[in-house]
Motif scaffolding. Sequence first.
Motif, mmCIF file in Angstrom:
data_model
loop_
_atom_site.group_PDB
_atom_site.id
_atom_site.type_symbol
_atom_site.label_atom_id
_atom_site.label_comp_id
_atom_site.label_asym_id
_atom_site.label_seq_id
_atom_site.Cartn_x
_atom_site.Cartn_y
_atom_site.Cartn_z
ATOM 1 N N ARG A 376 17.563 25.963 -3.828
ATOM 2 C CA ARG A 376 16.941 24.825 -3.142
ATOM 3 C C ARG A 376 16.330 23.958 -4.170
ATOM 4 N N ALA A 377 15.968 24.599 -5.314
ATOM 5 C CA ALA A 377 15.584 23.604 -6.217
ATOM 6 C C ALA A 377 16.569 22.679 -6.796
ATOM 7 N N HIS A 378 17.854 22.990 -6.998
ATOM 8 C CA HIS A 378 18.608 22.180 -7.423
ATOM 9 C C HIS A 378 19.203 21.264 -6.483
ATOM 10 N N LEU A 379 19.293 21.574 -5.042
ATOM 11 C CA LEU A 379 19.223 20.518 -3.993
ATOM 12 C C LEU A 379 18.348 19.658 -4.102
ATOM 13 N N GLY A 380 16.894 20.007 -4.420
ATOM 14 C CA GLY A 380 15.715 19.128 -4.440
ATOM 15 C C GLY A 380 16.001 18.077 -5.462
ATOM 16 N N TRP A 381 16.492 18.560 -6.354
ATOM 17 C CA TRP A 381 16.512 17.509 -7.842
ATOM 18 C C TRP A 381 17.770 16.617 -7.545
ATOM 19 N N LEU A 382 18.775 16.984 -6.532
ATOM 20 C CA LEU A 382 19.718 16.136 -6.415
ATOM 21 C C LEU A 382 19.304 15.079 -5.654
ATOM 22 N N MET A 383 18.388 15.380 -4.567
ATOM 23 C CA MET A 383 17.785 14.538 -3.451
ATOM 24 C C MET A 383 16.732 13.545 -4.197
ATOM 25 N N HIS A 384 16.168 13.889 -5.138
ATOM 26 C CA HIS A 384 15.308 13.113 -5.920
ATOM 27 C C HIS A 384 15.943 12.114 -6.729
ATOM 28 N N GLU A 395 8.875 19.306 -2.010
ATOM 29 C CA GLU A 395 8.231 20.677 -2.109
ATOM 30 C C GLU A 395 7.539 20.811 -0.754
ATOM 31 N N ARG A 396 7.182 19.911 -0.153
ATOM 32 C CA ARG A 396 6.240 19.904 0.822
ATOM 33 C C ARG A 396 6.674 19.827 2.412
ATOM 34 N N VAL A 397 7.907 19.018 2.503
ATOM 35 C CA VAL A 397 8.473 18.609 3.548
ATOM 36 C C VAL A 397 9.903 19.193 3.887
ATOM 37 N N VAL A 398 10.643 18.953 2.895
ATOM 38 C CA VAL A 398 11.981 19.320 2.842
ATOM 39 C C VAL A 398 12.196 20.855 2.709
ATOM 40 N N PHE A 399 11.723 21.258 1.473
ATOM 41 C CA PHE A 399 11.680 22.831 1.280
ATOM 42 C C PHE A 399 10.156 23.481 1.200
ATOM 43 N N PRO A 400 9.640 23.272 2.369
ATOM 44 C CA PRO A 400 8.050 23.869 2.238
ATOM 45 C C PRO A 400 7.874 25.168 1.365
ATOM 46 N N GLY A 401 6.849 24.922 0.617
ATOM 47 C CA GLY A 401 6.554 25.978 -0.216
ATOM 48 C C GLY A 401 7.292 26.014 -1.676
#
Length: 412
Positions: A376-384, A395-401
């Motif tokens: 999920r960290a890699h997916l998060g950086w892609l969306m960022h 970190e709060r909404v898309v992938f909580p925690g």
Amino acid sequence: MAQTLNRRAFLSRSALLGCSLAASPLVTPVSFAAAPGDGRLVVIVLRGGMDGLDALRPYGDPGYAALRKGPFGVDRQAEVADLDGYFALHPALAGLMPLWSAGQLAAVHAVSTPYRDKRSHFDGQDLLEAGTADFSGGRSRDGWLNRLLTLLPGSDVETAYAIGRGSMAILDGQAPVSRWSPDSDLALSPQALTLARLVMQDDPAFAAAMEQAFALADGDGDAIAVEGGMREMMTMMNDDAAAARSAAGEIRMADFAAQRLRGDARIASFSINGWDTHEAQDRSLPRALSRLAETILALQKGLGGPIWKTTAVVAVTEFGRTARINGSGGTDHGTGGMMLLAGGALRGGRVVADWPGLDESALYERRDLMPTRDMRAHLGWLMHGLFGVSRSDLERVVFPGLDMGGDPGLLL
């Protein structure tokens, strides 16, 4: 004079008719959502647990040869699949090598969702699409791509496509999205013809939309007339549905996704089945990998240069597979696995991995590839990078925690 509508114009301008007539279940739907900005994201869910150690072979690790022999080893004569002297693509993915050379293909190895130990496809896919760490919120929840949409100001949706049943849980949630299925059987029975006539008769708005579609038609070749043209229209749809069913489902999904992403859509997600390789993996996995490669290349072709340059395609799976081959020539449900990425928005031509090694002591529970980072960290950086969503919101909404950690630099 009767107005006319050719086949292509009709099918592109009256998708609503398909919604009214579709009756067959949908196994793997495609979901879309429109969003502002130029970035595009395509998420392909590989259902069944792809063997990342076979798809992206770490032949430079001394432990690999001890774990994988025969058809699972790396043929050093097949240099076309070699990436960097340490990792090599499975030969079935060799068609993607031009993307690798162009810096438009990358891989992330030794990653996983937080799912551990039970190794259930259903649980694993639930957590993959929910994007959460556990089931504490229950199984009926929204998906992480849908939560992303709630953070995109001004996002809109495509006109609804409801051909068939089912949904991608990854896009379920409060933000409305469009849906479309390439696999709905539109062969029309007499009852369906009767239903269509009733819809045309009792729904003035629908009838007006159809009239407008006919009026907009250019009238060239293979045309049908508005007046008394209902049966001809149905026959035309049957013919096209039969022709479409002869093509590979994944290619049709990729073609349709590319069509929509060239317009208002910015996010697309669909799934490819066939990754559960408990036996005879040397026969079944190459077929699945070939379909994946063809799907990615179809997306590249369909999107075209300018749109492809703003696009990231990511293929993810619910878990990896065991490091050792089982007695049936396959692999069992495991833990750590691999993500494959493609697209002109990538800083590709590399394998991103905090590689744990394949010695028995380095394996997870002495049986699986050890995951060293949360997928999920890699997916998060892609969306960022693609959509400008803040790290705190991801970190709060898309992938909580989730703690996304450092930016792996996946995008240009």
